[in-house]
Design a protein around this motif. Structure first.
Motif, PDB file in Angstrom:
ATOM      1  N   PHE A  37     -32.346  -9.036 -10.742  1.00  0.00           N
ATOM      2  CA  PHE A  37     -31.434  -8.205  -9.949  1.00  0.00           C
ATOM      3  C   PHE A  37     -31.325  -6.768 -10.439  1.00  0.00           C
ATOM      4  O   PHE A  37     -31.071  -5.864  -9.649  1.00  0.00           O
ATOM      5  N   GLU A  38     -31.503  -6.528 -11.712  1.00  0.00           N
ATOM      6  CA  GLU A  38     -31.327  -5.187 -12.276  1.00  0.00           C
ATOM      7  C   GLU A  38     -32.614  -4.702 -12.919  1.00  0.00           C
ATOM      8  O   GLU A  38     -33.270  -5.449 -13.651  1.00  0.00           O
TER       9      GLU A  38
ATOM     10  N   LEU B  18     -38.167 -13.888 -17.893  1.00  0.00           N
ATOM     11  CA  LEU B  18     -38.611 -14.725 -16.777  1.00  0.00           C
ATOM     12  C   LEU B  18     -37.625 -15.887 -16.638  1.00  0.00           C
ATOM     13  O   LEU B  18     -37.356 -16.604 -17.608  1.00  0.00           O
ATOM     14  N   ILE B  19     -37.071 -16.057 -15.448  1.00  0.00           N
ATOM     15  CA  ILE B  19     -36.081 -17.103 -15.192  1.00  0.00           C
ATOM     16  C   ILE B  19     -36.776 -18.303 -14.549  1.00  0.00           C
ATOM     17  O   ILE B  19     -37.434 -18.174 -13.527  1.00  0.00           O
ATOM     18  N   VAL B  20     -36.606 -19.466 -15.178  1.00  0.00           N
ATOM     19  CA  VAL B  20     -37.185 -20.707 -14.670  1.00  0.00           C
ATOM     20  C   VAL B  20     -36.055 -21.632 -14.255  1.00  0.00           C
ATOM     21  O   VAL B  20     -35.169 -21.936 -15.063  1.00  0.00           O
ATOM     22  N   GLY B  21     -36.070 -22.063 -12.994  1.00  0.00           N
ATOM     23  CA  GLY B  21     -35.031 -22.965 -12.507  1.00  0.00           C
ATOM     24  C   GLY B  21     -33.709 -22.235 -12.341  1.00  0.00           C
ATOM     25  O   GLY B  21     -33.653 -21.038 -12.054  1.00  0.00           O
ATOM     26  N   GLY B  22     -32.620 -22.989 -12.535  1.00  0.00           N
ATOM     27  CA  GLY B  22     -31.286 -22.406 -12.451  1.00  0.00           C
ATOM     28  C   GLY B  22     -30.700 -22.468 -11.048  1.00  0.00           C
ATOM     29  O   GLY B  22     -31.370 -22.848 -10.084  1.00  0.00           O
ATOM     30  N   VAL B  23     -29.450 -22.063 -10.953  1.00  0.00           N
ATOM     31  CA  VAL B  23     -28.748 -21.963  -9.667  1.00  0.00           C
ATOM     32  C   VAL B  23     -27.946 -20.677  -9.668  1.00  0.00           C
ATOM     33  O   VAL B  23     -27.623 -20.120 -10.722  1.00  0.00           O
TER      34      VAL B  23
ATOM     35  N   GLY C 174     -23.187 -14.613  -7.627  1.00  0.00           N
ATOM     36  CA  GLY C 174     -24.565 -14.161  -7.786  1.00  0.00           C
ATOM     37  C   GLY C 174     -25.071 -14.233  -9.211  1.00  0.00           C
ATOM     38  O   GLY C 174     -26.118 -13.662  -9.528  1.00  0.00           O
ATOM     39  N   GLU C 175     -24.369 -14.944 -10.076  1.00  0.00           N
ATOM     40  CA  GLU C 175     -24.791 -15.097 -11.462  1.00  0.00           C
ATOM     41  C   GLU C 175     -25.712 -16.310 -11.593  1.00  0.00           C
ATOM     42  O   GLU C 175     -25.499 -17.347 -10.956  1.00  0.00           O
TER      43      GLU C 175
END
Length: 442
Positions: free
Chosen positions: A260-261, A268-273, A278-279
């Motif tokens: 986002f920024e 690198l973001i893997v998975g998540g919700v 928006g966090e």
């Protein structure tokens, strides 16, 4: 929830057709290479098992080609009916590869017919094998040409648009746009990879069901070695694709990675919700890996979604599609590597039930990765049908009958899928390997 207007229904119908067609198109590109490779090994080693592999794969391939022709025709029809404004613009610029794709298919089909009906007709078996080479070239060329059309949608070049009118049209520039190298290479390599795993999965299942024979062992080894080669190639090309996105479509990359920024040394973001604010929660963060993926430098700056208008960025669920595609790709690469390692050490583990079931799973998983990759490619380009030139809603039809067309085509694909499955099962059930091998030996 998006409104089901004519534009959305057009997108859904096109997605349905592409999602069904891509199964047969992928096999149509990859299987000829394995057929040709198996026959070549069979001739070179004087091994009837490999030649029988080529024969049986060819018969199954012809059935999938027939279904692919029908669904490919549906795509051509729907481009004209559902996307008239888009075709009015794009058709004038990118018509060359559309024509060449049809020519490549005719080229493939002619030699496929000759190849199919000339088994054992030549004293020198290499002559028959040589006929398979144009089939491989034609199928891969067809994939290349149609991939350049999709690449053009992501990087439209070769024309100027003045007051809605096209000027200075350059078909070759449009065809060989900046997206073409990575797009075409990734499509072709992943088709080879998926086809190898689909055939390996069928072989592994038959070993589990019927037991190990020399024929099945050779089939499994050949497909898994091929899968390893193209798993590595696809991973390398995927890395180049990430760098293409960072340079030419940074908002697509940012949406896919939930970046986002704008920052240097991006994780690198893997998975998540995503929560209501928006966090990102429950994700695995790989420090600086996004900067490496985007620019090959762990400290490089990666542009974030904050730099772009919200209405011009893709829906954030494409993050899961990207993770699914990459995750399956890593599993396939690890599985094929492990197979070679275990086989090299002369262990029996690569023929154990657990390992064979993992190979069986690799077939549908590889096709799932293809589906996820295409959805990611198309949805990730939204809201544009032509990147920064024409929005999807501007290119769609305004007809009120798209919903009825959707139901008709859905019925067609269900029937085609059922017929294809029944024919393939009956074809090989009525002609078991053992019987056919005995007939060859006489």
């Amino acid at each position: 929830m998006p409104e089901l207007d004519s534009a959305m229904l057009s997108r859904l119908l096109t997605s349905l057709t592409l999602g069904f067609h891509i199964i047969f198109a992928t096999l149509g590109v990859g299987v000829p290479l394995l057929i040709s490779g198996a026959e070549w090994i069979g001739i070179r080693r004087n091994d009837p098992h490999y030649r029988l592999l080529a024969r049986r794969w060819t018969r199954g391939f012809v059935v999938t080609v027939a279904v692919g022709v029908v669904t490919g025709t549906c795509i051509g029809l729907q481009l004209s009916l559902l996307w008239p404004s888009f075709m009015e613009v794009a058709g004038q610029v990118i018509g060359l590869p559309l024509f060449l794709e049809t020519f490549a298919f005719f080229f493939e089909a002619i030699f496929l017919g000759i190849y199919l009906y000339t088994w054992d007709r030549f004293e020198n078996p290499y002559y028959h094998w040589l006929i398979s080479v144009p089939v491989v070239i034609g199928s891969s060329a067809s994939a290349f040409f149609i991939s350049t059309v999709n690449a053009f949608m992501n990087a439209p070049k070769g024309f100027k648009l003045d007051n809605g009118k096209l000027t200075e049209i350059q078909p070759l520039v449009a065809m060989f746009n900046p997206a073409t190298p990575t797009k075409a290479a990734h499509v072709i390599s992943s088709a080879y990879l998926t086809s190898a795993f689909v055939l390996a999965a069928v072989t592994a299942f038959l070993i589990l069901k019927k037991g190990q024979t020399e024929y099945y062992k050779k089939a499994l080894h050949f497909t898994m070695v091929t899968a390893f080669v193209f798993a590595i190639a696809t991973a390398i090309i995927g890395d180049f694709s990430g760098k293409y996105l960072a340079k030419y479509q940074p908002e697509k990359l940012a949406a896919a990675e939930w970046h986002f920024e704008t920052e240097k040394g991006a994780d690198l973001i893997v998975g998540g919700v995503l929560d209501e604010n928006g966090e990102v929660k429950y994700a695995l963060r790989l420090p600086k890996f996004l900067s490496i993926l985007a620019h090959g430098d762990p400290n490089a700056e990666v542009i974030g979604l904050e730099e772009f208008p919200k209405e011009e960025t893709a829906p954030l669920f494409i993050h899961y599609l990207f993770d699914l595609m990459v995750g399956i790709g890593m599993f396939l690469a690890a599985l094929s590597t492990l197979y070679l390692v275990l086989q090299r050490w002369n262990r029996s583990w690569h023929h154990s039930r657990v390992f064979l079931w993992a190979i069986v799973a690799s077939g549908p998983l590889s096709m799932l990765a293809i589906e996820a990759g295409w959805i990611f490619s198309e949805v990730g380009r939204q809201p544009w049908i032509l990147w920064h030139v024409m929005k999807t809603v501007e290119g769609a039809t305004t007809s009120d009958h798209v919903g009825a067309m959707f139901l008709l085509f859905l019925g067609l694909y269900i029937v085609l899928g059922w017929i294809c499955t029944v024919v393939l099962l009956k074809m090989f059930k009525d002609n078991p390997v053992e019987t056919e091998f005995e007939q060859m030996e006489r």
